[in-house]
Scaffold this active site. Structure first.
Site, PDB file in Angstrom:
ATOM      1  N   ARG A   1      52.272  58.915  38.936  1.00  0.00           N
ATOM      2  CA  ARG A   1      51.805  58.479  37.617  1.00  0.00           C
ATOM      3  C   ARG A   1      50.952  59.572  36.979  1.00  0.00           C
ATOM      4  NH1 ARG A   1      49.052  52.779  37.930  1.00  0.00           N
ATOM      5  NH2 ARG A   1      49.268  52.919  35.662  1.00  0.00           N
TER       6      ARG A   1
ATOM      7  N   CYS B   1      41.189  55.299  35.730  1.00  0.00           N
ATOM      8  CA  CYS B   1      42.446  54.876  36.361  1.00  0.00           C
ATOM      9  C   CYS B   1      43.336  54.320  35.253  1.00  0.00           C
ATOM     10  CB  CYS B   1      42.169  53.843  37.451  1.00  0.00           C
ATOM     11  SG  CYS B   1      41.238  52.402  36.875  1.00  0.00           S
TER      12      CYS B   1
END
Length: 307
Positions: free
Chosen positions: A204, A260
Protein backbone atom coordinates in the site's frame (compact mmCIF):
# COMPACT_ATOMS: atom_id res chain seq x y z
CA UNK A 1 6.53 1.56 34.14
CA UNK A 2 6.04 0.14 30.66
CA UNK A 3 3.02 1.08 28.54
CA UNK A 4 1.94 -2.58 28.57
CA UNK A 5 1.01 -5.12 31.24
CA UNK A 6 0.83 -8.92 31.13
CA UNK A 7 -2.32 -11.00 31.49
CA UNK A 8 -0.95 -12.31 34.81
CA UNK A 9 -0.46 -8.73 36.03
CA UNK A 10 -4.07 -7.92 35.21
CA UNK A 11 -5.39 -11.13 36.78
CA UNK A 12 -3.65 -10.31 40.07
CA UNK A 13 -5.21 -6.82 40.20
CA UNK A 14 -8.51 -7.40 38.45
CA UNK A 15 -10.72 -6.41 41.38
CA UNK A 16 -8.72 -3.47 42.72
CA UNK A 17 -11.16 -0.53 43.00
CA UNK A 18 -9.15 2.01 40.99
CA UNK A 19 -8.60 -0.37 38.06
CA UNK A 20 -10.78 -0.05 34.95
CA UNK A 21 -10.66 -2.61 32.14
CA UNK A 22 -11.62 -1.49 28.63
CA UNK A 23 -12.60 -3.85 25.80
CA UNK A 24 -11.94 -2.39 22.32
CA UNK A 25 -12.56 -5.38 20.06
CA UNK A 26 -13.64 -4.27 16.59
CA UNK A 27 -13.69 -5.53 13.00
CA UNK A 28 -13.89 -3.18 10.04
CA UNK A 29 -15.73 -5.73 7.91
CA UNK A 30 -18.43 -6.14 10.57
CA UNK A 31 -18.93 -3.06 12.71
CA UNK A 32 -21.29 -4.87 15.09
CA UNK A 33 -19.04 -7.87 15.76
CA UNK A 34 -17.04 -6.29 18.56
CA UNK A 35 -20.09 -5.34 20.60
CA UNK A 36 -21.66 -8.76 19.96
CA UNK A 37 -18.55 -10.61 21.11
CA UNK A 38 -18.34 -8.39 24.19
CA UNK A 39 -21.97 -9.19 25.06
CA UNK A 40 -21.20 -12.90 24.73
CA UNK A 41 -18.09 -12.86 26.92
CA UNK A 42 -15.44 -10.46 28.15
CA UNK A 43 -12.93 -9.98 30.95
CA UNK A 44 -14.82 -9.37 34.21
CA UNK A 45 -15.55 -5.68 34.95
CA UNK A 46 -14.61 -4.69 31.38
CA UNK A 47 -16.52 -1.87 29.71
CA UNK A 48 -16.82 -1.69 25.94
CA UNK A 49 -15.67 1.10 23.64
CA UNK A 50 -16.68 1.02 19.98
CA UNK A 51 -14.22 2.46 17.44
CA UNK A 52 -16.89 4.21 15.40
CA UNK A 53 -19.45 5.08 18.06
CA UNK A 54 -17.16 6.06 20.93
CA UNK A 55 -13.64 6.70 19.66
CA UNK A 56 -14.37 8.51 16.37
CA UNK A 57 -16.42 11.51 15.37
CA UNK A 58 -18.78 11.48 12.35
CA UNK A 59 -17.15 11.38 8.92
CA UNK A 60 -17.20 14.57 6.86
CA UNK A 61 -15.56 15.75 3.63
CA UNK A 62 -12.15 16.01 5.30
CA UNK A 63 -10.66 14.63 8.50
CA UNK A 64 -10.33 11.00 7.51
CA UNK A 65 -12.47 7.91 7.98
CA UNK A 66 -12.02 7.72 11.78
CA UNK A 67 -11.72 11.35 12.92
CA UNK A 68 -10.56 11.97 16.48
CA UNK A 69 -13.40 13.49 18.53
CA UNK A 70 -12.93 16.87 20.17
CA UNK A 71 -11.28 16.57 23.58
CA UNK A 72 -14.34 17.62 25.59
CA UNK A 73 -16.60 15.27 23.63
CA UNK A 74 -14.45 12.19 24.21
CA UNK A 75 -13.99 13.22 27.86
CA UNK A 76 -17.76 13.12 28.34
CA UNK A 77 -17.88 9.68 26.67
CA UNK A 78 -15.19 8.40 29.03
CA UNK A 79 -16.90 9.93 32.07
CA UNK A 80 -20.24 8.33 31.21
CA UNK A 81 -18.41 4.99 31.02
CA UNK A 82 -17.12 5.45 34.55
CA UNK A 83 -13.57 6.65 33.89
CA UNK A 84 -11.67 9.45 35.56
CA UNK A 85 -8.11 10.73 35.57
CA UNK A 86 -7.57 8.93 38.89
CA UNK A 87 -8.19 5.45 37.48
CA UNK A 88 -5.65 2.98 36.22
CA UNK A 89 -6.90 1.78 32.84
CA UNK A 90 -5.97 -1.47 31.08
CA UNK A 91 -7.14 -1.89 27.49
CA UNK A 92 -7.43 -5.00 25.36
CA UNK A 93 -8.79 -6.13 22.01
CA UNK A 94 -8.51 -9.24 19.82
CA UNK A 95 -6.89 -7.40 16.91
CA UNK A 96 -3.15 -7.36 17.66
CA UNK A 97 -3.62 -4.34 19.88
CA UNK A 98 -4.58 -1.99 17.04
CA UNK A 99 -7.83 -0.67 18.54
CA UNK A 100 -6.53 -0.87 22.10
CA UNK A 101 -3.66 1.36 21.00
CA UNK A 102 -6.11 3.89 19.56
CA UNK A 103 -7.79 4.25 22.96
CA UNK A 104 -4.38 4.27 24.70
CA UNK A 105 -3.24 7.17 22.51
CA UNK A 106 -6.55 9.00 22.93
CA UNK A 107 -6.22 8.80 26.71
CA UNK A 108 -2.57 9.83 26.50
CA UNK A 109 -3.60 12.84 24.40
CA UNK A 110 -6.16 13.73 27.08
CA UNK A 111 -3.38 13.79 29.68
CA UNK A 112 -4.03 10.44 31.32
CA UNK A 113 -0.80 8.90 32.63
CA UNK A 114 -1.96 5.55 34.06
CA UNK A 115 -3.12 3.78 30.92
CA UNK A 116 -1.77 0.45 29.69
CA UNK A 117 -2.34 -2.07 26.93
CA UNK A 118 -2.71 -5.77 27.69
CA UNK A 119 0.32 -7.44 26.13
CA UNK A 120 -1.75 -10.25 24.70
CA UNK A 121 -5.33 -10.24 23.50
CA UNK A 122 -8.64 -11.54 24.76
CA UNK A 123 -8.08 -14.91 23.12
CA UNK A 124 -4.81 -15.35 25.02
CA UNK A 125 -6.57 -14.41 28.26
CA UNK A 126 -9.26 -17.01 27.63
CA UNK A 127 -6.78 -19.68 26.48
CA UNK A 128 -4.88 -19.23 29.75
CA UNK A 129 -8.03 -20.26 31.59
CA UNK A 130 -8.54 -16.84 33.13
CA UNK A 131 -12.10 -15.77 34.00
CA UNK A 132 -14.58 -14.44 31.44
CA UNK A 133 -18.18 -13.38 31.88
CA UNK A 134 -21.21 -12.09 30.01
CA UNK A 135 -22.30 -9.94 32.95
CA UNK A 136 -22.48 -6.23 32.26
CA UNK A 137 -20.64 -4.18 34.90
CA UNK A 138 -22.53 -1.58 36.89
CA UNK A 139 -21.18 1.76 35.68
CA UNK A 140 -21.18 4.80 37.94
CA UNK A 141 -20.60 7.91 35.80
CA UNK A 142 -17.66 10.10 36.76
CA UNK A 143 -16.13 13.34 35.59
CA UNK A 144 -13.22 12.79 33.24
CA UNK A 145 -11.22 16.00 33.08
CA UNK A 146 -9.74 16.58 29.62
CA UNK A 147 -6.17 17.84 29.73
CA UNK A 148 -5.34 17.78 26.02
CA UNK A 149 -1.68 17.57 25.10
CA UNK A 150 -1.97 19.60 21.91
CA UNK A 151 1.49 18.72 20.65
CA UNK A 152 0.59 15.04 20.27
CA UNK A 153 -1.79 15.49 17.32
CA UNK A 154 -1.23 17.16 13.96
CA UNK A 155 -3.54 17.91 11.03
CA UNK A 156 -3.34 18.54 7.30
CA UNK A 157 -2.08 22.10 7.78
CA UNK A 158 0.90 20.73 9.68
CA UNK A 159 1.62 17.77 7.41
CA UNK A 160 1.29 19.48 4.03
CA UNK A 161 4.29 21.87 4.37
CA UNK A 162 6.24 19.12 6.12
CA UNK A 163 5.64 16.79 3.18
CA UNK A 164 6.81 19.48 0.76
CA UNK A 165 10.01 19.94 2.71
CA UNK A 166 10.74 16.25 3.16
CA UNK A 167 10.00 15.30 -0.43
CA UNK A 168 12.24 18.13 -1.59
CA UNK A 169 15.01 16.76 0.59
CA UNK A 170 14.71 13.28 -0.83
CA UNK A 171 14.81 14.29 -4.48
CA UNK A 172 18.19 13.63 -6.06
CA UNK A 173 19.52 11.72 -3.06
CA UNK A 174 22.14 9.02 -3.48
CA UNK A 175 20.32 5.75 -4.16
CA UNK A 176 22.98 3.65 -2.45
CA UNK A 177 21.17 3.01 0.83
CA UNK A 178 21.31 0.47 3.60
CA UNK A 179 18.14 -1.52 4.28
CA UNK A 180 16.94 -1.47 7.88
CA UNK A 181 13.59 -2.97 8.74
CA UNK A 182 11.05 -1.78 6.21
CA UNK A 183 12.83 1.46 5.42
CA UNK A 184 15.72 2.60 3.30
CA UNK A 185 18.04 4.44 5.67
CA UNK A 186 20.52 6.95 4.32
CA UNK A 187 23.47 8.46 6.16
CA UNK A 188 22.67 8.15 9.88
CA UNK A 189 24.84 11.21 10.62
CA UNK A 190 22.47 13.40 8.63
CA UNK A 191 19.19 12.08 9.98
CA UNK A 192 16.27 14.39 9.26
CA UNK A 193 15.04 16.57 12.13
CA UNK A 194 11.52 15.36 11.28
CA UNK A 195 10.50 11.95 9.98
CA UNK A 196 7.10 11.12 8.48
CA UNK A 197 6.20 7.45 8.99
CA UNK A 198 3.58 5.55 6.98
CA UNK A 199 2.37 2.59 9.08
CA UNK A 200 0.47 0.70 6.38
CA UNK A 201 1.42 -2.55 4.66
CA UNK A 202 4.34 -2.23 2.28
CA UNK A 203 2.42 -2.75 -0.98
CA UNK A 204 0.00 0.00 0.00
CA UNK A 205 2.84 2.37 0.85
CA UNK A 206 4.58 1.63 -2.45
CA UNK A 207 1.36 2.25 -4.37
CA UNK A 208 1.16 -1.30 -5.73
CA UNK A 209 -2.31 -1.82 -4.28
CA UNK A 210 -4.88 -0.06 -2.15
CA UNK A 211 -7.34 -2.20 -0.22
CA UNK A 212 -9.46 0.47 1.44
CA UNK A 213 -9.34 3.85 -0.30
CA UNK A 214 -9.69 5.34 -3.76
CA UNK A 215 -6.04 6.27 -4.30
CA UNK A 216 -2.85 4.24 -3.91
CA UNK A 217 0.55 5.50 -2.79
CA UNK A 218 1.81 7.54 0.13
CA UNK A 219 2.33 11.08 1.33
CA UNK A 220 5.47 12.45 -0.38
CA UNK A 221 8.45 12.34 1.94
CA UNK A 222 7.13 9.48 4.08
CA UNK A 223 9.03 6.29 4.88
CA UNK A 224 7.45 2.95 5.69
CA UNK A 225 7.40 1.08 9.00
CA UNK A 226 4.55 -1.45 8.82
CA UNK A 227 2.76 -1.45 12.18
CA UNK A 228 2.58 -5.23 12.50
CA UNK A 229 6.36 -5.45 12.37
CA UNK A 230 6.53 -4.19 15.98
CA UNK A 231 4.65 -7.31 17.14
CA UNK A 232 5.66 -10.88 17.93
CA UNK A 233 3.93 -13.85 16.31
CA UNK A 234 1.53 -13.97 19.27
CA UNK A 235 0.55 -10.32 18.84
CA UNK A 236 2.48 -8.91 21.80
CA UNK A 237 4.80 -5.95 21.46
CA UNK A 238 8.35 -7.03 20.72
CA UNK A 239 11.07 -6.66 23.34
CA UNK A 240 12.79 -3.32 23.78
CA UNK A 241 15.96 -4.79 22.26
CA UNK A 242 14.07 -5.90 19.15
CA UNK A 243 12.32 -2.55 18.85
CA UNK A 244 15.61 -0.68 19.24
CA UNK A 245 16.95 -2.67 16.30
CA UNK A 246 13.77 -2.14 14.29
CA UNK A 247 13.94 1.64 14.66
CA UNK A 248 17.76 1.85 14.57
CA UNK A 249 17.76 4.18 11.57
CA UNK A 250 15.73 6.86 13.37
CA UNK A 251 17.19 9.66 15.45
CA UNK A 252 15.61 9.71 18.92
CA UNK A 253 15.95 13.48 18.94
CA UNK A 254 13.88 13.79 15.77
CA UNK A 255 10.24 14.77 15.57
CA UNK A 256 8.32 11.68 14.43
CA UNK A 257 4.96 12.09 12.69
CA UNK A 258 3.09 8.80 12.26
CA UNK A 259 0.10 8.06 10.04
CA UNK A 260 -1.75 5.11 8.54
CA UNK A 261 -5.05 4.82 6.70
CA UNK A 262 -7.32 6.48 9.24
CA UNK A 263 -5.28 7.16 12.39
CA UNK A 264 -5.83 3.76 14.01
CA UNK A 265 -3.06 1.33 13.00
CA UNK A 266 -0.52 4.13 13.39
CA UNK A 267 -1.04 3.89 17.14
CA UNK A 268 0.81 0.57 17.71
CA UNK A 269 3.80 2.17 15.98
CA UNK A 270 3.54 5.14 18.34
CA UNK A 271 3.33 2.76 21.29
CA UNK A 272 6.47 0.95 20.12
CA UNK A 273 8.37 4.20 19.52
CA UNK A 274 7.46 5.48 22.97
CA UNK A 275 8.46 2.15 24.48
CA UNK A 276 12.08 2.64 23.38
CA UNK A 277 12.47 6.28 24.27
CA UNK A 278 11.24 8.34 21.32
CA UNK A 279 9.64 11.32 23.06
CA UNK A 280 8.62 13.68 20.25
CA UNK A 281 6.07 11.41 18.54
CA UNK A 282 2.84 12.74 17.04
CA UNK A 283 -0.17 11.28 15.23
CA UNK A 284 -1.53 12.67 11.99
CA UNK A 285 -5.07 11.87 12.97
CA UNK A 286 -6.71 12.06 9.54
CA UNK A 287 -3.90 10.06 7.92
CA UNK A 288 -4.07 8.80 4.33
CA UNK A 289 -7.87 8.99 4.14
CA UNK A 290 -7.68 12.69 4.99
CA UNK A 291 -4.69 13.40 2.71
CA UNK A 292 -6.41 12.05 -0.39
CA UNK A 293 -9.62 13.97 0.37
CA UNK A 294 -7.80 17.05 -0.96
CA UNK A 295 -7.57 16.73 -4.73
CA UNK A 296 -4.60 19.10 -4.90
CA UNK A 297 -2.42 16.97 -2.60
CA UNK A 298 0.33 15.08 -4.46
CA UNK A 299 0.77 11.32 -4.14
CA UNK A 300 4.08 9.47 -4.16
CA UNK A 301 4.82 5.85 -5.04
CA UNK A 302 7.89 3.69 -4.62
CA UNK A 303 10.59 3.87 -1.95
CA UNK A 304 11.82 6.91 -0.08
CA UNK A 305 14.73 7.36 2.32
CA UNK A 306 15.39 9.14 5.61
CA UNK A 307 17.75 12.09 5.54
Amino acid sequence: MSNTVSIKWLLARLYEPDLVVADCRFWLNDAQAGRQKYNEEHIPRAIYFDLKEDLSSPISTHGGSHPMPEAEHIAKTLGRAGLSQDDRIVIYDDNNGMYAARLWWTLTYLGHTQVYILEQDFSAWKKAGFPVTDEQPIVVPKTFEARPQEGLLVDIDYVRPLSQRLSGQTQGKDTNTEHAGNTQIGNADTAASTVLIDSRARNRYLGLEETMYSKAGHIPGAVNFFWQDVLTETGSLKSKEQLEEHFAGLDKKAEIIVYCGSGVSACPNILALKQVGFENVKLYTGSWSDWISYEENPIATGEESIG
